[in-house]
Design a protein around this motif. Structure first.
Motif, PDB file in Angstrom:
ATOM      1  N   THR A  68       0.964  -1.408   0.023  1.00 12.43           N
ATOM      2  CA  THR A  68       0.139  -0.072   0.125  1.00 12.43           C
ATOM      3  C   THR A  68       0.875   1.194  -0.319  1.00 12.43           C
ATOM      4  OG1 THR A  68      -1.546  -1.252   1.376  1.00 12.43           O
ATOM      5  CG2 THR A  68      -1.493   1.074   1.534  1.00 12.43           C
ATOM      6  N   GLU A  69       0.640   2.542  -0.733  1.00 11.75           N
ATOM      7  CA  GLU A  69       1.492   3.632  -0.335  1.00 11.75           C
ATOM      8  C   GLU A  69       0.138   4.890  -0.810  1.00 11.75           C
ATOM      9  OE1 GLU A  69       3.646   4.503  -4.165  1.00 11.75           O
ATOM     10  OE2 GLU A  69       5.447   2.674  -3.615  1.00 11.75           O
ATOM     11  N   VAL A  70       0.167   5.358   0.079  1.00 13.19           N
ATOM     12  CA  VAL A  70      -0.648   7.010   0.312  1.00 13.19           C
ATOM     13  C   VAL A  70       0.211   7.847  -0.441  1.00 13.19           C
ATOM     14  CG1 VAL A  70      -1.832   8.132   1.569  1.00 13.19           C
ATOM     15  CG2 VAL A  70      -1.793   5.518   2.183  1.00 13.19           C
ATOM     16  N   CYS A  71      -0.896   9.081  -0.630  1.00 12.63           N
ATOM     17  CA  CYS A  71      -0.516  10.688  -1.302  1.00 12.63           C
ATOM     18  C   CYS A  71      -1.721  11.161  -1.045  1.00 12.63           C
ATOM     19  CB  CYS A  71      -0.281  10.527  -2.303  1.00 12.63           C
ATOM     20  SG  CYS A  71       0.085  12.138  -3.303  1.00 12.63           S
ATOM     21  N   TYR A  72      -1.192  12.318  -0.485  1.00  8.25           N
ATOM     22  CA  TYR A  72      -1.991  13.550   0.304  1.00  8.25           C
ATOM     23  C   TYR A  72      -2.221  14.055  -0.927  1.00  8.25           C
ATOM     24  CZ  TYR A  72      -1.953  11.245   4.106  1.00  8.25           C
ATOM     25  OH  TYR A  72      -2.022  10.052   6.180  1.00  8.25           O
ATOM     26  N   VAL A  73      -3.893  15.083  -1.525  1.00  7.48           N
ATOM     27  CA  VAL A  73      -3.509  16.066  -2.595  1.00  7.48           C
ATOM     28  C   VAL A  73      -3.527  17.076  -2.296  1.00  7.48           C
ATOM     29  CG1 VAL A  73      -4.218  16.133  -4.956  1.00  7.48           C
ATOM     30  CG2 VAL A  73      -3.692  13.981  -4.186  1.00  7.48           C
ATOM     31  N   PRO A  74      -3.503  18.282  -1.941  1.00  8.85           N
ATOM     32  CA  PRO A  74      -4.196  19.214  -1.579  1.00  8.85           C
ATOM     33  C   PRO A  74      -4.765  20.265  -2.748  1.00  8.85           C
ATOM     34  CG  PRO A  74      -1.499  19.569  -1.080  1.00  8.85           C
ATOM     35  CD  PRO A  74      -1.916  18.261  -1.411  1.00  8.85           C
ATOM     36  N   ARG A  75      -6.010  20.278  -2.800  1.00  7.31           N
ATOM     37  CA  ARG A  75      -6.242  20.876  -3.422  1.00  7.31           C
ATOM     38  C   ARG A  75      -7.191  22.254  -3.469  1.00  7.31           C
ATOM     39  NH1 ARG A  75     -11.936  20.598  -3.019  1.00  7.31           N
ATOM     40  NH2 ARG A  75     -11.109  22.535  -2.040  1.00  7.31           N
ATOM     41  N   PRO A  76      -6.926  23.394  -3.989  1.00  8.23           N
ATOM     42  CA  PRO A  76      -7.408  24.834  -3.663  1.00  8.23           C
ATOM     43  C   PRO A  76      -7.912  24.810  -4.998  1.00  8.23           C
ATOM     44  CG  PRO A  76      -5.027  24.581  -4.409  1.00  8.23           C
ATOM     45  CD  PRO A  76      -4.627  23.103  -4.588  1.00  8.23           C
TER      46      PRO A  76
END
Length: 278
Positions: A68-76
């Protein structure tokens, strides 16, 4: 004082967000709340009614542990330009001209006193970056003293969104004008989320200025709708032709594929579904 060529050239402010650096801490969200007087309720459990100009999403590669790999995506707000500069999806549908695209900064604005809450812009935005204000803001006693004097709180019945901290641009522009009509320096106009990010994942600046760090990172191609020349860079849902000014970077292929919802047998960069797909 005669203006230089760099002063006359239109700006194109945008972001480069390195997803390989983002830890999902949420500092950018908190900074955005505080800087822009974003209102909140005592009970924030109903996220359909929450207002979050910048939201951090969590995605995974869909594989079981230990792969498993996790990624965080900030979305303005992506501050789209459209294939023809200025034809943003939200701007094109607003009947009250409450949202507008600036050809001088590349920023999509929101004029709250014109908005009458039809929410056409919310329906047109493919990034869910706009929020309807269902209530008048009520600040806990004493907290009103912490509000930013440069940003007006919004009343109920209007749509609001990320503005790239446009009030900071206005302050920097006024200062540069008073100091001999000089150009705005890169460090003078930075968004709150950029400054708050502890990992340095967010870079902000003028995508038209080769001297700015964001330009060097993204390497936008003005002859190809400003697509990034950097192989690590991509934009969300780029195939829609919204031409956003927020670029994401990642060395992981599955993250870049997730950014445009590519199918398993579809090569990134293609238009439409692969032959034989249903």
């Amino acid at each position: 004082m005669k203006q230089t060529q760099s002063q006359q050239r239109p700006k194109r402010y945008g972001m480069a967000i390195d997803l390989d650096k983002c830890t999902g801490c949420g500092s950018c969200m908190v900074a955005c709340f505080a800087e822009n007087n974003v209102s909140f309720k005592q009970d924030e459990t109903n996220k359909l009614l929450s207002i979050t100009w910048l939201r951090v999403y969590k995605i995974t590669n869909g594989k079981p542990f230990p792969d498993t790999e996790v990624c965080y995506v900030p979305r303005p707000c992506q501050h789209c330009a459209g294939q023809h500069e200025g034809h943003s999806p939200c701007v094109s549908v607003c009947p009250a001209t409450a949202t507008d695209y600036s050809l001088y900064t590349g920023i999509v604005s929101q004029i709250y006193t014109r908005c009458f809450g039809c929410r056409y812009c919310m329906a047109a935005c493919p990034y869910h970056a706009r929020y309807f204000n269902w209530w008048d803001p009520i600040w806990p006693e004493g907290m009103e003293r912490s509000l930013s004097p440069n940003v007006s709180p919004r009343m109920r019945g209007v749509v609001e969104k990320c503005s790239f901290c446009f009030h900071r641009y206005q302050l920097a522009r006024d200062k540069a004008y008073l100091e001999g009509k000089r150009p705005i320096r890169e460090e003078e106009y930075q968004t709150a989320c950029t400054q708050a990010c502890p990992s340095g994942a967010i870079v902000f600046g003028d995508l038209n200025d080769p001297a700015h760090e964001v330009y060097r990172i993204v390497q936008p191609d003005p002859d190809n709708h400003y697509k990034a020349r950097n192989p690590r860079a991509f934009r969300l849902l780029e195939r829609l032709g919204t031409n956003p000014k927020v670029y994401y970077l990642s060395s992981r292929e599955w993250v870049r594929r997730a950014g445009d919802n590519y199918l398993e047998n579809e090569a990134p960069g293609t238009i439409g579904a692969p032959r034989g797909a249903h």
